[in-house]
Design a protein around this motif. Sequence first.
Motif, PDB file in Angstrom:
ATOM      1  N   GLU A   1       2.483   5.926  -5.861  1.00 50.68           N
ATOM      2  CA  GLU A   1       2.885   5.970  -7.228  1.00 50.68           C
ATOM      3  C   GLU A   1       2.000   7.038  -7.180  1.00 50.68           C
ATOM      4  O   GLU A   1       2.134   8.464  -8.411  1.00 50.68           O
ATOM      5  CB  GLU A   1       2.079   4.570  -7.525  1.00 50.68           C
ATOM      6  CG  GLU A   1       2.596   4.960  -9.136  1.00 50.68           C
ATOM      7  CD  GLU A   1       2.060   3.781 -10.125  1.00 50.68           C
ATOM      8  OE1 GLU A   1       2.611   3.513 -11.351  1.00 50.68           O
ATOM      9  OE2 GLU A   1       2.369   2.771  -8.890  1.00 50.68           O
ATOM     10  N   LYS A   2       0.731   7.091  -6.821  1.00 49.97           N
ATOM     11  CA  LYS A   2       0.103   7.596  -6.695  1.00 49.97           C
ATOM     12  C   LYS A   2       0.304   9.578  -6.342  1.00 49.97           C
ATOM     13  O   LYS A   2      -0.468  10.338  -6.743  1.00 49.97           O
ATOM     14  CB  LYS A   2      -1.611   7.447  -5.675  1.00 49.97           C
ATOM     15  CG  LYS A   2      -2.910   8.213  -5.761  1.00 49.97           C
ATOM     16  CD  LYS A   2      -3.995   8.094  -4.945  1.00 49.97           C
ATOM     17  CE  LYS A   2      -5.005   8.480  -5.086  1.00 49.97           C
ATOM     18  NZ  LYS A   2      -5.652   8.939  -3.886  1.00 49.97           N
ATOM     19  N   LYS A   3       0.722   9.641  -4.958  1.00 49.89           N
ATOM     20  CA  LYS A   3       1.058  10.671  -5.070  1.00 49.89           C
ATOM     21  C   LYS A   3       2.618  11.477  -5.437  1.00 49.89           C
ATOM     22  O   LYS A   3       2.511  13.274  -5.852  1.00 49.89           O
ATOM     23  CB  LYS A   3       0.997  10.714  -3.277  1.00 49.89           C
ATOM     24  CG  LYS A   3      -0.075  10.341  -2.240  1.00 49.89           C
ATOM     25  CD  LYS A   3      -1.168  11.787  -2.754  1.00 49.89           C
ATOM     26  CE  LYS A   3      -2.400  11.019  -2.024  1.00 49.89           C
ATOM     27  NZ  LYS A   3      -2.795  12.157  -1.843  1.00 49.89           N
ATOM     28  N   LEU A   4       3.283  10.326  -5.901  1.00 51.72           N
ATOM     29  CA  LEU A   4       4.992  11.261  -6.212  1.00 51.72           C
ATOM     30  C   LEU A   4       4.410  11.190  -7.548  1.00 51.72           C
ATOM     31  O   LEU A   4       5.520  11.502  -8.055  1.00 51.72           O
ATOM     32  CB  LEU A   4       5.827  10.648  -5.669  1.00 51.72           C
ATOM     33  CG  LEU A   4       5.306  11.185  -3.727  1.00 51.72           C
ATOM     34  CD1 LEU A   4       6.868  10.575  -3.019  1.00 51.72           C
ATOM     35  CD2 LEU A   4       5.828  12.845  -3.551  1.00 51.72           C
ATOM     36  N   GLY A   5       4.380  10.049  -7.882  1.00 48.66           N
ATOM     37  CA  GLY A   5       4.385   9.353  -8.981  1.00 48.66           C
ATOM     38  C   GLY A   5       5.025   8.725  -9.850  1.00 48.66           C
ATOM     39  O   GLY A   5       5.913   8.662 -11.344  1.00 48.66           O
ATOM     40  N   HIS A   6       5.891   8.323  -8.246  1.00 51.71           N
ATOM     41  CA  HIS A   6       7.227   6.952  -8.701  1.00 51.71           C
ATOM     42  C   HIS A   6       6.870   5.475  -9.001  1.00 51.71           C
ATOM     43  O   HIS A   6       5.970   5.435  -7.965  1.00 51.71           O
ATOM     44  CB  HIS A   6       7.713   7.404  -7.844  1.00 51.71           C
ATOM     45  CG  HIS A   6       8.793   8.787  -8.037  1.00 51.71           C
ATOM     46  ND1 HIS A   6       9.106   9.612  -9.196  1.00 51.71           N
ATOM     47  CD2 HIS A   6       8.645   9.611  -6.571  1.00 51.71           C
ATOM     48  CE1 HIS A   6       9.942  10.833  -8.509  1.00 51.71           C
ATOM     49  NE2 HIS A   6       9.291  10.977  -7.669  1.00 51.71           N
ATOM     50  N   SER A   7       7.181   5.135  -9.710  1.00 50.50           N
ATOM     51  CA  SER A   7       6.673   3.359 -10.126  1.00 50.50           C
ATOM     52  C   SER A   7       7.910   2.505  -9.587  1.00 50.50           C
ATOM     53  O   SER A   7       9.235   2.681 -10.442  1.00 50.50           O
ATOM     54  CB  SER A   7       6.469   3.291 -11.127  1.00 50.50           C
ATOM     55  OG  SER A   7       5.468   1.582 -11.459  1.00 50.50           O
ATOM     56  N   LEU A   8       8.086   1.713  -9.154  1.00 54.13           N
ATOM     57  CA  LEU A   8       8.495  -0.045  -9.049  1.00 54.13           C
ATOM     58  C   LEU A   8       8.727  -1.035  -9.664  1.00 54.13           C
ATOM     59  O   LEU A   8       9.936  -0.791 -10.974  1.00 54.13           O
ATOM     60  CB  LEU A   8       8.469  -0.521  -8.126  1.00 54.13           C
ATOM     61  CG  LEU A   8       8.291  -0.211  -6.592  1.00 54.13           C
ATOM     62  CD1 LEU A   8       7.575  -1.190  -5.846  1.00 54.13           C
ATOM     63  CD2 LEU A   8       9.647   0.684  -5.402  1.00 54.13           C
ATOM     64  N   SER A   9       8.299  -0.394 -11.273  1.00 50.59           N
ATOM     65  CA  SER A   9       8.186  -1.253 -12.466  1.00 50.59           C
ATOM     66  C   SER A   9       8.996  -0.619 -13.326  1.00 50.59           C
ATOM     67  O   SER A   9       9.368   0.671 -13.462  1.00 50.59           O
ATOM     68  CB  SER A   9       6.815  -1.535 -12.888  1.00 50.59           C
ATOM     69  OG  SER A   9       6.138  -1.302 -12.392  1.00 50.59           O
TER      70      SER A   9
ATOM     71  N   GLU B   1       0.802  -1.640  -0.331  1.00 52.26           N
ATOM     72  CA  GLU B   1       0.011   0.154  -0.045  1.00 52.26           C
ATOM     73  C   GLU B   1       0.662   1.355  -0.081  1.00 52.26           C
ATOM     74  O   GLU B   1       0.334   2.457  -0.694  1.00 52.26           O
ATOM     75  CB  GLU B   1      -0.662   0.141   1.035  1.00 52.26           C
ATOM     76  CG  GLU B   1      -2.200  -0.774   1.088  1.00 52.26           C
ATOM     77  CD  GLU B   1      -2.975  -1.228   2.703  1.00 52.26           C
ATOM     78  OE1 GLU B   1      -3.972  -1.233   2.301  1.00 52.26           O
ATOM     79  OE2 GLU B   1      -2.428  -1.303   3.188  1.00 52.26           O
ATOM     80  N   VAL B   2       2.434   1.474   0.302  1.00 51.90           N
ATOM     81  CA  VAL B   2       2.931   1.884   0.874  1.00 51.90           C
ATOM     82  C   VAL B   2       3.958   2.300  -0.759  1.00 51.90           C
ATOM     83  O   VAL B   2       3.531   3.795  -1.189  1.00 51.90           O
ATOM     84  CB  VAL B   2       4.274   1.983   1.539  1.00 51.90           C
ATOM     85  CG1 VAL B   2       5.275   3.424   1.248  1.00 51.90           C
ATOM     86  CG2 VAL B   2       3.345   2.235   3.276  1.00 51.90           C
ATOM     87  N   TYR B   3       3.712   1.487  -1.615  1.00 53.14           N
ATOM     88  CA  TYR B   3       3.850   1.594  -2.772  1.00 53.14           C
ATOM     89  C   TYR B   3       3.245   2.836  -3.629  1.00 53.14           C
ATOM     90  O   TYR B   3       3.373   3.097  -4.395  1.00 53.14           O
ATOM     91  CB  TYR B   3       4.708   0.396  -3.703  1.00 53.14           C
ATOM     92  CG  TYR B   3       5.643  -0.232  -2.290  1.00 53.14           C
ATOM     93  CD1 TYR B   3       7.076   0.481  -1.952  1.00 53.14           C
ATOM     94  CD2 TYR B   3       5.825  -1.534  -2.909  1.00 53.14           C
ATOM     95  CE1 TYR B   3       7.472  -0.774  -1.414  1.00 53.14           C
ATOM     96  CE2 TYR B   3       5.997  -2.595  -1.776  1.00 53.14           C
ATOM     97  CZ  TYR B   3       7.991  -1.638  -1.089  1.00 53.14           C
ATOM     98  OH  TYR B   3       8.090  -2.258   0.163  1.00 53.14           O
ATOM     99  N   GLU B   4       2.150   1.698  -3.504  1.00 55.62           N
ATOM    100  CA  GLU B   4       1.163   2.157  -3.782  1.00 55.62           C
ATOM    101  C   GLU B   4       0.735   3.849  -4.169  1.00 55.62           C
ATOM    102  O   GLU B   4       0.650   4.187  -5.111  1.00 55.62           O
ATOM    103  CB  GLU B   4      -0.477   1.337  -4.079  1.00 55.62           C
ATOM    104  CG  GLU B   4      -0.039  -0.185  -4.971  1.00 55.62           C
ATOM    105  CD  GLU B   4      -1.367  -0.825  -4.259  1.00 55.62           C
ATOM    106  OE1 GLU B   4      -2.176   0.010  -2.997  1.00 55.62           O
ATOM    107  OE2 GLU B   4      -1.556  -1.761  -4.802  1.00 55.62           O
ATOM    108  N   LEU B   5       0.842   3.956  -3.051  1.00 54.06           N
ATOM    109  CA  LEU B   5       0.639   5.690  -2.262  1.00 54.06           C
ATOM    110  C   LEU B   5       1.927   6.471  -2.890  1.00 54.06           C
ATOM    111  O   LEU B   5       1.477   7.723  -3.397  1.00 54.06           O
ATOM    112  CB  LEU B   5       0.392   5.613  -1.108  1.00 54.06           C
ATOM    113  CG  LEU B   5       0.208   7.198  -0.658  1.00 54.06           C
ATOM    114  CD1 LEU B   5      -1.423   7.601  -1.146  1.00 54.06           C
ATOM    115  CD2 LEU B   5      -0.125   7.012   1.148  1.00 54.06           C
TER     116      LEU B   5
END
Length: 68
Positions: free
Chosen positions: A60-68, A54-58
């Motif tokens: 991505e949503k808030k900062l626009g940084h994806s792990l993939s 959920e932290v990773y998803e947040l």
Amino acid sequence: MARDKAKDDKYFNCTQTHEADYVASLYPHAKDEVKTFLALACLNKTLHNSTHKEVYELIEKKLGHSLS
């Protein structure tokens, strides 16, 4: 650094600095930004009872940084 499935399933602990360091290390291009975001999200309880996933998803949503 690769994601660790066992850690992803666990809850993010705002009181442990190594938790924020681990998550921020997954975003080497934005490490400082992610650490600051995590600190603020912990202060305002946005990350209360959140899993690492959920932290990773947040992030991505808030900062626009994806792990993939």
